[in-house]
Enzyme design. Structure first.
Site, PDB file in Angstrom:
ATOM      1  N   THR A 102       0.920  -1.359   0.297  1.00 40.14           N
ATOM      2  CA  THR A 102       0.055  -0.012  -0.246  1.00 40.14           C
ATOM      3  C   THR A 102       1.075   1.236   0.025  1.00 40.14           C
ATOM      4  OG1 THR A 102      -1.622  -1.055   1.261  1.00 40.14           O
ATOM      5  CG2 THR A 102      -1.808   1.197   1.167  1.00 40.14           C
ATOM      6  N   THR A 178       1.652  -4.322   4.259  1.00 45.80           N
ATOM      7  CA  THR A 178       1.445  -4.781   5.789  1.00 45.80           C
ATOM      8  C   THR A 178       1.197  -6.240   6.108  1.00 45.80           C
ATOM      9  OG1 THR A 178      -0.558  -3.744   5.706  1.00 45.80           O
ATOM     10  CG2 THR A 178       1.212  -2.192   6.262  1.00 45.80           C
ATOM     11  N   ASP A 179       0.264  -6.742   5.355  1.00 47.68           N
ATOM     12  CA  ASP A 179      -0.379  -7.948   5.450  1.00 47.68           C
ATOM     13  C   ASP A 179       0.631  -8.938   5.997  1.00 47.68           C
ATOM     14  OD1 ASP A 179      -2.662  -7.054   5.188  1.00 47.68           O
ATOM     15  OD2 ASP A 179      -3.224  -8.116   3.553  1.00 47.68           O
ATOM     16  N   LYS A 256       0.754  -7.788  13.168  1.00 48.12           N
ATOM     17  CA  LYS A 256      -0.322  -6.759  12.761  1.00 48.12           C
ATOM     18  C   LYS A 256      -1.351  -7.284  13.300  1.00 48.12           C
ATOM     19  CE  LYS A 256      -2.772  -5.115   8.697  1.00 48.12           C
ATOM     20  NZ  LYS A 256      -2.810  -5.206   6.878  1.00 48.12           N
TER      21      LYS A 256
END
EC number: 6.3.5.-
Length: 438
Positions: A102, A178-179, A256
């Site tokens: 992202t 980020t995942d 996360k």
């Protein structure tokens, strides 16, 4: 009618600024925005526009009463910045490696489209503040979603990072989705040996085209951390929902913990390394971090990919364990319940796995706290079956570590010894009360 045909009939093109009047429950609602390209996975009967506030909405064709062009799109060639600036002698030099995600996205303000192919060069140019912190050497390794990241990508990132650190750079920033950032951070923590300079992974929960984007501040804080004294693999992301500060988390202890919040990343069973403000202030929250030093960084990239991460649940069948053994898996990391338990009827299959040379490790799906197989009968049976308790390691970290361990040994006794050795801060000596839900 498909959206392409509908727009063509109305003389509307992607990038046009339009006014749409929609009928909803008998009432007229008016929207204005830039016409976006149809989504690849949409049904094809929805017009998508980008509103003035930066958000996208989709309106079904059947509900559109009227659509008019307010302003036609302006044709403009795409510009690719190379960020070729004269180095400033007074500033340190760092490398920014682009991998996708992202943070690596940009908006074309002429068409309203958001492109994932935002190269590391363009990203650096889009956040000019980082050039006041360091000289930037950007390099795009690949541009993939983080869910498509594989061990081969971890290895490539590790080698490019070591190459940059050993060629005069004072630190490396890695732009990453980020995942699965936690997996990559853990992998780099084990593969980068004799680390003497900062390695910082950074991403964004909200893309650059959104008003609430965290991309710029995260990158600024990551750059500041990359020229700091902390010679560790770290993840730098927002520390709270507002744009107050970022946190630097140790690469083996970060996870996360929210799908969309800007402060989604948390240190688990540990406290963060530092708070970073975009204006340059850094507050170290602990003094046991690895300090910057001299020496060559080298890459230990031996990984055994036939390792599985399995979550225990009520009613789980032992056939799942048997399947992995029959398929030749060399290691299994179990996310057990509570202190590290499985249903009792899984234990014979787990013992069979160990007897056939498969390393079976136990973590807890509680995440917080420590595995202890000595408390209850089920845990003691698992110990007797040969299960390796992974202390307070995160399941994802244990999974990556077991891949790395089995890349070095097939001996179960040696594998157990290595899994219980603290290589990169993945195991804390004891559980501190102040590390829960911070």
């Amino acid at each position: 009618m498909r959206v392409e045909e509908f727009l063509k009939q109305k003389g509307i093109e992607v990038g046009d600024y339009v006014r749409i009047i929609k009928v909803e429950d008998g009432e007229k609602v008016e929207y204005e925005g830039i016409v976006m390209p149809p989504y690849e996975l949409s049904e094809g009967d929805t017009v998508v526009i980008k509103l003035d506030n930066g958000y996208n909405i989709g309106i079904a064709i059947e509900k559109i009463q009227e659509i008019n062009v307010i302003e036609k799109a302006k044709a403009k060639p795409e510009v690719h910045f190379k960020a070729e600036l004269e180095p400033r002698k007074e500033l340190p030099t760092i490398t920014i490696l682009g991998t996708g995600g992202t943070i690596a996205s940009r908006i074309d303000y002429e068409t309203g489209a958001v492109y994932p192919a935002f190269t590391a060069e363009e990203l650096a140019k889009a956040v000019p503040e980082i050039f006041e912190i360091a000289n930037i050497k950007p390099k795009l390794l690949f541009n993939i979603f983080s869910e498509d990241m594989k061990p081969k990508h971890w290895i490539e990132i590790a080698h490019e990072t070591a190459k940059a650190l050993n060629s005069g750079n004072e630190g490396v920033v890695i732009a990453h989705g980020t995942d699965t950032m936690g997996y990559t951070a853990a992998a780099l923590s084990f593969m980068l040996r004799n680390l003497t300079k900062p390695v910082v992974l950074v991403g964004a929960q909200r893309s650059s085209d959104r008003p609430s984007s965290d991309a710029a501040m995260n990158l600024i804080c990551a750059t500041r951390m990359a020229v700091s004294d902390a010679a560790e693999v770290m993840v730098v992301m927002h520390g709270e929902t507002s744009d107050t500060y970022c946190l630097a988390h140790r690469g083996t202890k970060v996870r996360k913990m929210h799908t969309s919040r800007r402060d989604a990343f948390r240190s688990i069973n540990d406290i963060p390394i530092a708070k970073i403000w975009s204006d340059g202030k850094i507050e170290f929250l602990r003094d046991d971090y690895r300090k910057r030093s001299e020496g060559e960084v080298w890459v230990d990239d031996k990984l055994e990919e036939k390792v599985a991460l399995v979550k225990v649940y009520p009613g789980m069948s032992a056939e799942l364990i048997d399947f992995l053994v029959d398929k030749g898996y060399k290691g299994i990391v179990i996310e057990g319940t509570g202190l590290g338990h499985t249903p009792s009827d899984l234990i014979p299959s787990i013992k069979r796995a160990v007897d056939e040379g498969v390393a079976v490790c136990m973590t807890s799906q509680c995440l917080y706290g420590r595995v202890n197989l000595n408390v209850y009968a089920t845990g003691r049976k698992l110990l007797k079956a040969g299960v390796i308790p992974c202390e307070d390691m995160l399941p994802e970290t244990a999974y990556v570590k077991l891949m790395w361990v089995l890349g070095h040994t097939n001996d179960l006794r040696e594998a157990k010894k290595m899994m219980l050795t603290n290589y990169a801060g993945e195991i804390t000596p004891y559980t501190k009360p102040n590390t829960f839900l911070i």
